[in-house]
Structures are given as structure tokens and as C-alpha cells.
Scaffold this motif. Structure first.
Motif, PDB file in Angstrom:
ATOM      1  N   ARG A 360      40.425  34.718  32.028  1.00  0.00           N
ATOM      2  CA  ARG A 360      41.060  36.200  32.089  1.00  0.00           C
ATOM      3  C   ARG A 360      39.989  37.047  31.477  1.00  0.00           C
ATOM      4  O   ARG A 360      39.228  36.730  30.543  1.00  0.00           O
ATOM      5  CB  ARG A 360      42.226  36.225  31.293  1.00  0.00           C
ATOM      6  CG  ARG A 360      42.943  37.507  30.940  1.00  0.00           C
ATOM      7  CD  ARG A 360      44.253  37.509  30.036  1.00  0.00           C
ATOM      8  NE  ARG A 360      44.454  38.875  29.580  1.00  0.00           N
ATOM      9  CZ  ARG A 360      45.239  39.149  28.631  1.00  0.00           C
ATOM     10  NH1 ARG A 360      45.633  37.972  27.977  1.00  0.00           N
ATOM     11  NH2 ARG A 360      45.408  40.106  28.147  1.00  0.00           N
ATOM     12  N   LEU A 383      41.458  46.434  34.747  1.00  0.00           N
ATOM     13  CA  LEU A 383      41.416  45.062  35.186  1.00  0.00           C
ATOM     14  C   LEU A 383      41.968  44.225  33.933  1.00  0.00           C
ATOM     15  O   LEU A 383      42.851  43.283  34.136  1.00  0.00           O
ATOM     16  CB  LEU A 383      39.936  44.340  35.465  1.00  0.00           C
ATOM     17  CG  LEU A 383      39.508  44.677  36.957  1.00  0.00           C
ATOM     18  CD1 LEU A 383      38.115  44.217  37.057  1.00  0.00           C
ATOM     19  CD2 LEU A 383      40.378  43.829  38.007  1.00  0.00           C
ATOM     20  N   ALA A 386      45.651  44.768  33.611  1.00  0.00           N
ATOM     21  CA  ALA A 386      46.217  43.836  34.584  1.00  0.00           C
ATOM     22  C   ALA A 386      46.216  42.428  34.459  1.00  0.00           C
ATOM     23  O   ALA A 386      46.838  41.549  35.183  1.00  0.00           O
ATOM     24  CB  ALA A 386      45.754  44.282  36.014  1.00  0.00           C
ATOM     25  N   ARG A 387      45.831  42.071  33.318  1.00  0.00           N
ATOM     26  CA  ARG A 387      45.568  40.725  33.076  1.00  0.00           C
ATOM     27  C   ARG A 387      44.898  39.841  34.013  1.00  0.00           C
ATOM     28  O   ARG A 387      45.443  38.730  34.433  1.00  0.00           O
ATOM     29  CB  ARG A 387      46.812  40.140  32.639  1.00  0.00           C
ATOM     30  CG  ARG A 387      47.687  41.123  31.321  1.00  0.00           C
ATOM     31  CD  ARG A 387      48.710  40.328  31.030  1.00  0.00           C
ATOM     32  NE  ARG A 387      49.636  41.260  29.821  1.00  0.00           N
ATOM     33  CZ  ARG A 387      50.052  40.925  28.962  1.00  0.00           C
ATOM     34  NH1 ARG A 387      50.218  39.486  28.425  1.00  0.00           N
ATOM     35  NH2 ARG A 387      50.679  41.689  28.223  1.00  0.00           N
ATOM     36  N   ALA A 388      43.787  40.383  34.620  1.00  0.00           N
ATOM     37  CA  ALA A 388      43.281  39.739  35.662  1.00  0.00           C
ATOM     38  C   ALA A 388      42.341  38.705  35.348  1.00  0.00           C
ATOM     39  O   ALA A 388      41.717  38.519  34.485  1.00  0.00           O
ATOM     40  CB  ALA A 388      42.356  40.854  36.584  1.00  0.00           C
ATOM     41  N   HIS A 389      42.112  37.726  36.087  1.00  0.00           N
ATOM     42  CA  HIS A 389      41.401  36.503  36.182  1.00  0.00           C
ATOM     43  C   HIS A 389      40.400  36.686  37.582  1.00  0.00           C
ATOM     44  O   HIS A 389      40.451  36.043  38.796  1.00  0.00           O
ATOM     45  CB  HIS A 389      41.997  35.295  36.387  1.00  0.00           C
ATOM     46  CG  HIS A 389      43.010  34.909  35.261  1.00  0.00           C
ATOM     47  ND1 HIS A 389      44.208  35.702  35.021  1.00  0.00           N
ATOM     48  CD2 HIS A 389      42.840  33.960  34.549  1.00  0.00           C
ATOM     49  CE1 HIS A 389      44.659  35.373  34.026  1.00  0.00           C
ATOM     50  NE2 HIS A 389      43.934  34.376  33.595  1.00  0.00           N
ATOM     51  N   PRO A 390      39.429  37.852  37.469  1.00  0.00           N
ATOM     52  CA  PRO A 390      38.488  37.847  38.392  1.00  0.00           C
ATOM     53  C   PRO A 390      37.563  36.766  38.654  1.00  0.00           C
ATOM     54  O   PRO A 390      37.245  36.014  37.971  1.00  0.00           O
ATOM     55  CB  PRO A 390      37.871  39.447  38.002  1.00  0.00           C
ATOM     56  CG  PRO A 390      37.798  39.145  36.469  1.00  0.00           C
ATOM     57  CD  PRO A 390      39.115  38.623  36.404  1.00  0.00           C
ATOM     58  N   LEU A 406      39.949  44.972  41.534  1.00  0.00           N
ATOM     59  CA  LEU A 406      41.399  45.677  41.075  1.00  0.00           C
ATOM     60  C   LEU A 406      42.427  45.557  42.291  1.00  0.00           C
ATOM     61  O   LEU A 406      43.567  45.093  41.999  1.00  0.00           O
ATOM     62  CB  LEU A 406      41.128  47.007  40.655  1.00  0.00           C
ATOM     63  CG  LEU A 406      42.228  47.589  39.958  1.00  0.00           C
ATOM     64  CD1 LEU A 406      42.487  46.977  38.560  1.00  0.00           C
ATOM     65  CD2 LEU A 406      42.060  48.983  39.452  1.00  0.00           C
TER      66      LEU A 406
END
Length: 408
Positions: A360, A383, A386-390, A406
Motif C-alpha cells: 500500500r 492515491l 484511496a488506500r491504493a496498492h499501485p 488513480l
């Protein structure tokens, strides 16, 4: 008629006062400030505020307080708080009764241990008065000693060099910007200062700071003595909690508030540099943030919750610093990161993305000339929210737009 009182006429307090009106509050508002000036912006103090005869950058025009029916008390401090009786006592001997109270008391510069309390040659930088005092010394032929390699110390060092003063900077830790700034970026900042002629001393402890013969004398642990026309102490800030403590409010690295900025006492809120609060996006970790944007955002949020909105703190932390032509921006909190991925942006600019063990994105740090990192830092902030895991490969690929991550 309801009376809302705000103690502290800085960024946070002033924003809260105007936000109350914008959100439809039609009761009485009293904003109490200890300085003689109307509320002003503090970030310029270490930059443009040190150059020439520059007036404070006011947060709002003076007539705006009259138009908004906001009673602004200047040059007055709160000396007592009776939380049960809902009364604040002021330094002029008067009392203010309140229905809701906001403590936006900010923070004060930390003093160097055992240094003279009142000295023309040993100063800190927190107020417009401090900046005016420094201006007279920042000129060719003068020697400035900066104690502390944090944002304030480095910004003053950069401004002093641009004005032609000689600068020596002493930092007790092994590098500058140790707190919250990645080593790669801190190294670049240090190199830039050295190129500009700053005598940078890291990993050096100070035995004493005194004043003698119209000079500041800094004695290092190796017995070296540094003589300067002025020593600027930039070793951090402490939250102003004295009023809250006197009233029995809970203190935990600042005035402890919940995620709605409510203190442990009914009808009392706290916001800005003076308070610590839980950040849900980081698992409820309690933090205290000394930043311009946090003061703005929490002033607005406190106003909403004083009116019953019941909105939680949700903003991602963001910091910035300007030094020479460089701008450094950080979003999020990198503690706990296990991966640090670099994206080059050209013109010497780059961003480091900080990921936790689950992949994350929890923080991003960027540096470059002008606004070269601003857009991507803003996207990184989104990001993080949004707690993204890119995809790590996409983060490092400069041809992949962060906006697409995003969207994903």
C-alpha cells in the motif's frame, strides 16, 4: 445568542472564525490573539519575510472581521479557563463566557537548554517580530549560526545566503532533515546548501550557547568555539498546552482530541499545531502536525463540528519547503515503509514513493525546481487517501501517468 470563542489568532483560529460565518453561524464570535497584528501567514517568515521591509501577509483584510461581525482582540492572552463554568479569563482582567470554545493556541519555538532567555544575539523564528529582528542582521559581512537542520533552519540559511550573509549550520544528528525526509532528498538538499557556501556541520553536539561581547558563542563538544553575529535556534516547536492543562484537559503530545477535534471537556475543541489527533487512514495512530495546510483544514473542520457536523479528520498530511530554487513536498507518513521507489521527472526532479509491507502507498516525497513535483505529489496524495496498492513498476515508469493509477 450563542457565543463561540476562539483562543489563538493564527492560521487555524482565523480560518475557523471565517468558516463559522460561511457555514451560517449567526451568533457572536470572539477571536483572541496575543500578537498586536491581525492574523497573518507564517510560512513567508523564513523566506520573503526576511527580505527588505515586508509587511505581514495577512490572512484577511482588516475590514473583513468587521464585515463578518467577528470581534478580534489583539495583544491579549488567555490566562485562565474554567471548563465547567464555560469561562475564559484574559490578560486584561476581563472574562469571556462561551457556548463553544476552540483552542487554536499553536506552538512555540523550543529554546536551547540553558541559553540566555533574553538576548539580541540568540533568536528563534516564530513571529513577525522575530522576522523583523532577523532582517537587520541578514546582510553581507554578517555571520549567522543556525542551530538545527530542520525546515526552519534550512530555509533561513538559504535566505541568509541569498542576502549575502555568511552561514554556518550545526545539526546534532548525522544528517539534515532527519525527521520525516528520506535520506536521498536530504542529501540533495545538503549538497545544494554546501554549493551555496553554507558551512554545514552534522553529527556535532553543542555544549553551550552563550552571549559575549555582542556576539553569540557556540561551544561544540570538540571544544571548538563558533562566534556569530546572531545564532538562530531552530530545534523544533512545542505545543502551547498551558491553558488546556490548567483546565484539566487531557494532554498527549499536545491537547488530545478525538477524530472530530473534540477535547476531553464538553464544548471545547482544539485544532492545529497545539493538538494531537488520531488518523484513521493510518490505523488510528495519534499524530501532531505542524503544518500550514493542516492548520487551515482543521480550522475549517473544527468550525463545522462546533456547529454539529460530526465530520472526522480525513486529510492526508502534506508538507512543503522552499530553499533556493528547490521545492520539497511530502505527503503522507512514511513510518513503516519497506519499499522506496523512485520516479524521475526530468530537470533534476524526482519523487520517492513509500510502500508498506502489503504494497500500500503510504507516503510520497518529491524535490525539484519550482513546481515540478507538485502535480504528481497531489496525485500521490489522492492515491494514499484511496488506500491504493499501485503496481510498483508503474510508479517508477515516468511514461505512465499517475492519473491512470488513480483511475484504476
Amino acid at each position: 445568542m450563542a457565543h463561540f470563542v476562539i483562543i489563538g489568532a493564527g492560521e487555524c483560529g482565523a480560518r475557523a472564525a471565517f468558516a463559522l460565518r460561511e457555514k451560517g453561524f449567526d451568533g457572536k464570535i470572539t477571536l483572541v490573539g496575543s500578537e498586536p497584528h491581525a492574523p497573518y501567514e507564517r510560512p513567508p517568515l523564513s523566506k520573503a519575510g526576511l527580505v527588505g521591509n515586508v509587511d505581514p501577509k495577512f490572512i484577511a483584510a482588516r475590514e473583513s472581521y468587521e464585515t463578518g461581525n467577528i470581534r478580534l482582540l489583539r495583544g491579549v492572552t488567555a490566562t485562565g479557563l474554567d471548563a465547567a463554568a464555560h469561562i475564559v479569563t484574559l490578560s486584561d482582567g476581563s472574562d469571556l463566557s462561551y457556548d463553544r470554545l476552540l483552542l487554536a493556541t499553536g506552538a512555540s519555538a523550543r529554546a536551547f537548554p540553558n541559553a540566555p532567555a533574553e538576548s539580541r544575539h540568540i533568536r528563534s523564528l516564530r513571529t513577525y517580530h522575530d522576522a523583523v529582528t532577523l532582517r537587520a542582521v541578514l546582510q553581507p559581512g554578517k555571520r549567522i549560526a543556525v542551530i538545527g537542520g530542520g525546515f526552519i533552519g534550512l530555509e533561513v540559511a538559504a535566505t541568509a545566503r541569498q542576502l549575502g550573509a555568511d552561514v554556518i549550520l550545526v545539526e546534532g544528528l548525522e544528517r539534515v532533515l532527519k525527521r520525516g525526509v528520506p535520506e536521498d532528498i536530504a542529501h540533495l538538499v545538503a549538497e545544494r546548501h554546501c554549493t551555496e557556501g553554507v558551512d554545514l556541520r552534522c553529527g556535532v553536539s553543542i555544549e553551550s550557547l552563550t552571549e559575549q561581547g555582542g556576539k553569540a558563542i557556540i561551544r561544540l563538544s570538540n571544544d571548538e568555539a563558533i562566534e556569530a553575529d546572531l545564532a538562530l535556534v531552530g530545534i523544533g516547536a512545542r505545543p502551547n498546552t498551558e491553558l488546556a492543562e490548567s483546565a484539566g484537559l487531557v494532554i498527549d503530545n499536545g491537547i488530545a482530541v478525538d477524530d472530530r477535534l473534540r477535547t476531553s471537556a464538553p464544548d471545547i475543541f482544539a485544532a492545529g499545531d497545539c493538538c494531537s489527533f488520531p488518523l484513521t487512514i493510518y490505523g488510528g495512530r495519534r499524530v501532531r502536525l505542524e503544518s500550514w495546510r493542516n492548520a487551515q483544514e482543521q480550522g475549517t473542520l473544527a468550525a463545522a463540528n462546533m456547529l454539529g457536523a460530526d465530520e472526522p479528520v480525513s486529510a492526508v498530511p502534506w508538507f512543503w519547503s522552499d530553499q533556493y530554487e528547490m521545492t520539497l513536498q511530502i505527503t503522507g507518513l512514511a513510518d513503516g515503509a519497506v519499499a522506496h521507489l523512485r520516479r524521475d521527472l526530468g530537470e533534476g526532479a524526482f519523487i520517492l514513493f513509500h510502500l508498506d509491507a502489503e504494497g500500500r502507498l503510504i507516503a510520497a516525497s518529491g524535490i525539484g525546481p519550482g513546481n515540478t513535483v507538485a502535480r504528481d505529489i497531489r496525485l500521490a496524495e489522492m492515491l494514499i487517501a484511496a488506500r491504493a496498492h499501485p503496481n510498483p513498476a508503474a510508479l517508477t515508469a515516468s511514461n505512465v501517468k499517475l492519473k491512470t493509477l488513480l483511475a484504476a
